[in-house]
Structures are given as C-alpha cells and as structure tokens.
Design a protein around this motif. Structure first.
Motif, PDB file in Angstrom:
ATOM      1  N   TRP A   1      -9.386   0.511   5.994  1.00 23.12           N
ATOM      2  CA  TRP A   1      -8.641  -0.454   6.814  1.00 23.12           C
ATOM      3  C   TRP A   1      -7.162  -0.518   6.439  1.00 23.12           C
ATOM      4  CZ3 TRP A   1     -12.668  -1.782   3.520  1.00 23.12           C
ATOM      5  CH2 TRP A   1     -12.292  -2.357   2.304  1.00 23.12           C
ATOM      6  N   THR A   2      -6.685   0.378   5.583  1.00 26.25           N
ATOM      7  CA  THR A   2      -5.301   0.328   5.143  1.00 26.25           C
ATOM      8  C   THR A   2      -4.494   1.493   5.714  1.00 26.25           C
ATOM      9  OG1 THR A   2      -5.746   1.605   3.137  1.00 26.25           O
ATOM     10  CG2 THR A   2      -5.957  -0.789   2.988  1.00 26.25           C
TER      11      THR A   2
ATOM     12  N   TRP B   1     -11.102  -7.349   7.113  1.00 24.03           N
ATOM     13  CA  TRP B   1     -10.041  -6.364   7.280  1.00 24.03           C
ATOM     14  C   TRP B   1     -10.512  -5.135   8.025  1.00 24.03           C
ATOM     15  CZ3 TRP B   1      -5.681  -8.175   7.578  1.00 24.03           C
ATOM     16  CH2 TRP B   1      -5.275  -9.256   6.778  1.00 24.03           C
ATOM     17  N   GLN B   2     -11.748  -4.745   7.824  1.00 23.12           N
ATOM     18  CA  GLN B   2     -12.266  -3.621   8.592  1.00 23.12           C
ATOM     19  C   GLN B   2     -12.321  -3.959  10.084  1.00 23.12           C
ATOM     20  OE1 GLN B   2     -13.349  -0.368   7.153  1.00 23.12           O
ATOM     21  NE2 GLN B   2     -12.693  -0.128   9.284  1.00 23.12           N
TER      22      GLN B   2
ATOM     23  N   GLU C   1     -13.276  -7.907   2.726  1.00 25.72           N
ATOM     24  CA  GLU C   1     -13.210  -6.528   3.207  1.00 25.72           C
ATOM     25  C   GLU C   1     -13.728  -6.370   4.633  1.00 25.72           C
ATOM     26  OE1 GLU C   1     -13.031  -6.559  -1.159  1.00 25.72           O
ATOM     27  OE2 GLU C   1     -14.379  -7.477   0.292  1.00 25.72           O
TER      28      GLU C   1
ATOM     29  N   HIS D   1     -15.632  -8.201  -5.812  1.00 32.53           N
ATOM     30  CA  HIS D   1     -16.593  -7.755  -4.798  1.00 32.53           C
ATOM     31  C   HIS D   1     -17.058  -8.917  -3.921  1.00 32.53           C
ATOM     32  CE1 HIS D   1     -16.576  -3.953  -6.890  1.00 32.53           C
ATOM     33  NE2 HIS D   1     -16.946  -4.552  -8.015  1.00 32.53           N
TER      34      HIS D   1
ATOM     35  N   THR E   1       0.839  -1.198   0.000  1.00 32.36           N
ATOM     36  CA  THR E   1       0.000   0.000   0.000  1.00 32.36           C
ATOM     37  C   THR E   1       0.872   1.245   0.000  1.00 32.36           C
ATOM     38  OG1 THR E   1      -1.803  -1.102   1.174  1.00 32.36           O
ATOM     39  CG2 THR E   1      -1.756   1.298   1.263  1.00 32.36           C
TER      40      THR E   1
ATOM     41  N   THR F   1      -6.588   4.152   0.402  1.00 35.33           N
ATOM     42  CA  THR F   1      -7.801   4.239  -0.420  1.00 35.33           C
ATOM     43  C   THR F   1      -8.960   3.462   0.192  1.00 35.33           C
ATOM     44  OG1 THR F   1      -7.014   2.376  -1.755  1.00 35.33           O
ATOM     45  CG2 THR F   1      -6.509   4.594  -2.564  1.00 35.33           C
ATOM     46  N   ASP F   2      -8.686   2.641   1.185  1.00 34.84           N
ATOM     47  CA  ASP F   2      -9.714   1.920   1.929  1.00 34.84           C
ATOM     48  C   ASP F   2      -9.504   2.211   3.413  1.00 34.84           C
ATOM     49  OD1 ASP F   2     -10.986   0.423  -0.244  1.00 34.84           O
ATOM     50  OD2 ASP F   2      -9.069  -0.627  -0.382  1.00 34.84           O
TER      51      ASP F   2
END
Length: 373
Positions: free
Chosen positions: A320-321, A365-366, A362, A358, A313, A317-318
């Motif tokens: 959780w990153t 990771w959140q 996710e 999709h 990374t 952009t998300d």
C-alpha cells in the motif's frame, strides 16, 4: 475514487467491536469525504460525529515539526544551534558507554545536542522498551514516553531528564519520541510564548484548523486499551484532555478532528503551509545511513524520519506504499498519511490503543490504496 470499500471496512470494524467509533477522512483529486461511525463509548448512545475530536497521540509530532520549521524560516531558530542556549539543563551531556550500561558508566559527549537532533530524533535520548538501568530510571522520574503527556511541568520534566545520561552519542543513533517533547520546551523558551498560543498563531490558526489543540471542551470519545475481558477504559471522556495540560506535549498531546488532520497533511502535500515553511523542508531526509539503520528497528525497512517530524517512504516494502508517501501513526489508534503519487490523503481516528506493531491499521491502508491505485 470510490470511498465505499474503505468506509465499509471501518464500519465493519465498529460493528465487530474492534472499537466503538471512528472517523475517516479521505481526500482524492480535490474531493474530501469525512465519514463518522459508531459511538463515543462502549454500549453508549452518543454518536461519533465529523466534528468529534480524538486524542491523536504521535500524530502530534508533525504539527510540532512544522511549528519548529516556521521559526527556522523566519530566522528565530537555527537547526545547527546547540540546544543548551535555551535548554541549559542539557549542557555538557554525559553518554552511557553502551546503551545497557549502569547509569554512572558514562563518557562526555564530544559534541552538543542540536535543534536538528531534536527534529530528527538523533539527540541520544528517547523511548527504551527494555530492562536497562536507563529505562527504569526514566520511568521512575516520570520522563519516559507513554500514552499520556507528562504529568510534570516542562521545567521539572526537563531537569529530571537532564540528570540522566544519553543512551547514544548525539547524532550517532535514533531514539523515538523524547526529542519532540524537548522541542516543545525549547520552542517556548525561544519565543517566550506558551506552546498552545504559539501553535495556534503559526500553524493551526492560519490553516483554519479549529478542532485541533492540546485540550478540548467538546465531548471526547472514551479511550480504551484491549484487555483480557475486552476493551478497558484508559482515559474517560472527561479525563486528561478535557482541561489545559500541565505539559503541552508535541510528542503526543494534541486532540484533533479527522478533517483537521487531513487538511494539515493536505497543506504539506500542496506546499501550502504558513510561515514560509516549504514542503521540501518538511520532507527533507536528514538522516545519515547509520541513523537510518538505527531507525529501521522502529520504522521498518524502506522508511526514514523526515525533518518535519514524520515518516517518509523511500522504498516500497508494503503493497500500500509508494516512494514519497509521508505521515505517521499514533498509539491511541490514529493514523494519517499523504501519498502524492496517488493524490491521496487518508486519515483514520479511533479510540482503541494499539498494543504493538502487529495491531495496526494495515487493512485500512490496503483498502485506501486499492480504492485509488
């Protein structure tokens, strides 16, 4: 870190039937938690355990990257060397005039494919998810990436790939997966060693990863793909990974336990890899701006492909990153990342094939991010 919200989420997915079983491994602030849940098969009774090996699919790639970098570290391999030295099948490559061109509409490559190209996925060959003549030819010859390792032996596979043109000029684009399998063939020829022996000697053995290999005699979870009528068997418990492979695939051929994957990424994060491999080497972003733009369609924005054959990374952009987060995800329902900013390594291994971009992890990771952020 309170791991309960993360573990409860995965338990809930199992209870709802998203997948029969899973194992989570979390390392934070020096403490590792391993949590198995569910069963090895739909309607089965045999439980998933902490020692259950899973098909980790493309999570195999970072293991291959570290293996290659160990040979670089001791001088056996030069990243800028022409791969034709060990893969003569790839000497004098021809390149399509444009990626959708007819197979005979080619021009010579102005430079050779290098070892660095294989690590960075910039060799000009790789996954095609389109209706192009090259995509059809790759499937027909058995050299297109898929959820299983190649069924051809390495020499036959390499020869079958080499008669096809490249989609891009070497170094001009970014194409997923195939570079990793070519890398595996090259490493065996460089060392004159079988790839399973080489990986055990240089990576998994020194790190004590006893649950990682190209096959296993331990009980495997049944591998499923989502279908119209629920989960459908893709590979049974005694299927492809229950015997030594014809083609040991660094692109997607390993089985491993969640604890092993966690320990491997932890070793990268701690700069504690064997063989003189440094964290800085593994996480080096070697892509040019143009290569990175080509990779964005697959990796997503704000990310790059590092030399250790993993995603890195660059920009958030998300939610959780964080910058510097690294790892990867496998199509058989596996995902593992280390986040140095959060002192977190997290791994989720399942047995449910992902169906697309999709249909990923996710929410896992959140939850992992929220548990420590």
């Amino acid at each position: 870190m309170d791991p309960a919200p993360v573990l409860d989420l995965v338990d809930r997915h199992v209870a709802e039937g998203r997948y029969p079983g899973a194992v989570v491994a979390l390392r934070h602030a020096g403490t590792t938690t391993v949590h198995p849940t569910g069963t090895l098969a739909v309607d089965g009774t045999a439980p998933v355990t902490a020692d259950t090996p899973f098909r980790i699919a493309s999570l195999s790639k970072p293991f291959g990257g570290v293996l290659a970098l160990s040979l670089v570290a001791d001088g056996q391999l030069d990243l800028d060397a022409d791969v034709a030295r060990w893969l003569p099948e790839l000497a004098h490559p021809q390149v399509l005039r444009h990626p959708d061109a007819a197979l005979d509409d080619t021009v010579p490559a102005p430079r050779p494919v290098t070892v660095r190209d294989l690590l960075h996925m910039t060799a000009g060959t790789g996954l095609r998810m389109d209706d192009s003549p090259l995509a059809h030819a790759m499937w027909q010859r058995g050299v297109s990436p898929g959820p299983f390792p190649p069924v051809l032996d390495p020499d036959t596979w390499t020869a079958g790939l080499a008669v096809l043109p490249l989609a891009d000029q070497p170094g001009a684009g970014w194409r997923y997966h195939t570079g990793s399998d070519l890398l595996g063939v090259l490493l065996t020829r460089v060392t004159d060693r079988a790839l399973p022996e080489l990986l055990a000697e240089r990576v998994t053995g020194p790190l004590g990863l006893t649950g990682t290999g190209f096959w296993t005699d331990q009980p495997l979870p049944v591998l499923y793909a989502p279908g119209d009528d629920g989960l459908e068997v893709l590979d049974p418990a005694d299927g492809v990974w229950s015997r030594p492979p014809v083609f040991p695939s660094l692109g997607g051929g390993l089985v491993a336990t969640a604890a092993d994957v966690c320990a491997f990424l932890g070793a990268v994060a701690d700069d504690a890899l064997p063989g003189g491999v440094r964290r800085a080497d593994v996480l080096r972003d070697g892509l040019t701006d143009g290569q990175r733009r080509a990779a964005q369609a697959f990796l997503g924005p704000g990310r790059t492909w590092a030399a250790g054959n993993l995603e890195l990374t660059l920009e958030v952009t998300d939610p959780w990153t964080t910058p510097g987060r690294f790892g990867w995800t496998g199509g058989t329902g596996t995902t593992a990342y280390a986040d140095p900013a959060l002192d977190l390594v997290a791994v989720l291994l399942t047995q449910r094939l992902m169906t697309g971009p999709h249909d990923g992890p996710e929410d896992f990771w959140q939850a992992a991010h929220d548990a420590v952020a």
